[in-house]
Structures are given as structure tokens and as C-alpha cells.
Design an enzyme around this catalytic site. Structure first.
Site, PDB file in Angstrom:
ATOM      1  CB  VAL A   9      -0.996  -0.001   1.190  1.00  0.00           C
ATOM      2  CG1 VAL A   9      -0.314  -0.083   2.538  1.00  0.00           C
ATOM      3  CG2 VAL A   9      -1.903   1.230   1.142  1.00  0.00           C
ATOM      4  N   GLY A  11       1.685   4.983   0.721  1.00  0.00           N
ATOM      5  CA  GLY A  11       1.274   6.084   1.600  1.00  0.00           C
ATOM      6  C   GLY A  11       1.854   7.393   1.110  1.00  0.00           C
ATOM      7  N   GLY A  13       0.276  10.480   2.595  1.00  0.00           N
ATOM      8  CA  GLY A  13      -0.200  11.455   3.581  1.00  0.00           C
ATOM      9  C   GLY A  13       0.145  10.967   4.976  1.00  0.00           C
ATOM     10  CD  GLU A  85      -6.594   6.737   4.799  1.00  0.00           C
ATOM     11  OE1 GLU A  85      -6.977   7.769   4.239  1.00  0.00           O
ATOM     12  OE2 GLU A  85      -5.669   6.733   5.642  1.00  0.00           O
TER      13      GLU A  85
HETATM   14  C1  SIN Z   1      -2.267   8.285   2.742  1.00  0.00           C
HETATM   15  O1  SIN Z   1      -1.621   8.683   3.703  1.00  0.00           O
HETATM   16  O2  SIN Z   1      -1.734   7.537   1.883  1.00  0.00           O
HETATM   17  C2  SIN Z   1      -3.713   8.602   2.554  1.00  0.00           C
HETATM   18  C3  SIN Z   1      -4.122   9.950   3.018  1.00  0.00           C
HETATM   19  C4  SIN Z   1      -4.041  10.165   4.506  1.00  0.00           C
HETATM   20  O3  SIN Z   1      -4.508   9.315   5.280  1.00  0.00           O
HETATM   21  O4  SIN Z   1      -3.497  11.188   4.939  1.00  0.00           O
END
Ligand code: SIN
Length: 180
Positions: A9, A11, A13, A85
Site C-alpha cells: 500500500v 502512503g 499522507g 480512510e
Molecule cells: C495516505 O496517507 O496515503 C492517505 C491519506 C491520509 O490518510 O493522509
């Protein structure tokens, strides 16, 4: 999309700097054709229903790369991530690029048609909103500052994130002077 094997996955953010989930491996990487923007509203983490904060989502951007950190997780972790999310984000499939090559993975993206989507605004206005808002996960300001810090720590530059950060800190004049 049902996930039955360990899966990467990506990330970009809060996942970069605040995991709170187990992972088997983690690597810096990037996805191509996407740009990170503070255009998603947050009612459940960094703001409230009547006063949403601003968190990042991905917008299609031909020729651009979005840098972040990828995590290899067991299928069961997606239950936690889907819940975390849930405020407008959907899993989409992406190619994640590492120094050693690319892998298939998923990323959580909040599309323009989700109810919490806010869209663009001038950096000054975004910063005012960010400095005002907080939610169950903490202040919106912390979210921005931690993200900028984590990107810098990995040696990445993201002009959008750094510009919003400078307005949040009130140092935007220094940034525009540096640019000249
Ligand atoms: C992420 O971090 O990949 C998704 C957005 C977030 O939760 O800030």
C-alpha cells in the site's frame, strides 16, 4: 477488491508518518501521473463535521511523480485501513516504483465526487482553515507539519506541501524570497 495476499500500500499522507498498523516491509517510493494536494476535507480525523480540516488526496497529473512510502501488509490490515480512510477515500490499483523496480500495489485516493471533497483554494485560505481545525486524531496543523517533515526527512521536495506549510507557519515571505 478482495485482497488475499500480502500487498503493497502506497502512503502519501498520514500513512507516511503515522502508521499504527503492522507491516512486513516498508520502502520509499513513488507513483507516476499523480500529484498530492490538500484538497480533501476531513470530518473524522483532522476536523469536524461542521468545520472540516484539509488533508491530502491525489489528483491526476501527467508527467508528475508523487513520492511517499510504501508498506507491505497482510490482507487483514486493509480492514483497519479501509476504516481509517473511510471519509471519501477508495482503494485504487497503482504501480509503485522503488529504486529496485516496480510492484503492483494499492493507494487510497479521495476522488473529486466524494461528499467530503473540498477542492483547491488559495494557500493563505487553506492555511487559515488548517490552523483553525482539529479533530479526534489531533490538529490539522500537526498533520501538515508532520507530513512536510517526513518528506524532507526522506529527501523529497513537494512544492505544494512546502508552500502550504510555509503559510501555516507564517513564513511564506521567506519562501517567496528564496524563490527569487
Ligand atoms: C495516505 O496517507 O496515503 C492517505 C491519506 C491520509 O490518510 O493522509
Amino acid at each position: 477488491m478482495t485482497i488475499i495476499h500480502p500487498t503493497w500500500v502506497f502512503g502519501y499522507g498520514s500513512l507516511i508518518w503515522k502508521q499504527g498498523f503492522p507491516f512486513l516491509d516498508s520502502r520509499p517510493g513513488y507513483i507516476s501521473g499523480w500529484a498530492r494536494r490538500f484538497w480533501q476535507g476531513s470530518h473524522d480525523h483532522r476536523g469536524l463535521e461542521h468545520d472540516p480540516g484539509r488533508v491530502v488526496t491525489l489528483v491526476a497529473a501527467a508527467g508528475e511523480d508523487c513520492h511517499g512510502r510504501a508498506f507491505l501488509v497482510e490482507p487483514g490490515v486493509f480492514e483497519h485501513l479501509d476504516y481509517r480512510e473511510k471519509n471519501g477515500y477508495e482503494r485504487i490499483l497503482v504501480d509503485i516504483q522503488f529504486e529496485t523496480g516496480s510492484v503492483d500495489g494499492v493507494v487510497y485516493r479521495a476522488a473529486e465526487n466524494n461528499p467530503a471533497y473540498l477542492g483547491p483554494a488559495p494557500p493563505k485560505e487553506m492555511a487559515q482553515q488548517i490552523n483553525r481545525c482539529a479533530g479526534p486524531s489531533g490538529s490539522n496543523r500537526e498533520y501538515v507539519l508532520q507530513l512536510a517533515r517526513a518528506l524532507r526527512g526522506m529527501g523529497y521536495s513537494d512544492p505544494h506541501v512546502f508552500e502550504v506549510e510555509s503559510w501555516v507557519l507564517g513564513t511564506e515571505d521567506q519562501v517567496s524570497e528564496e524563490k527569487q
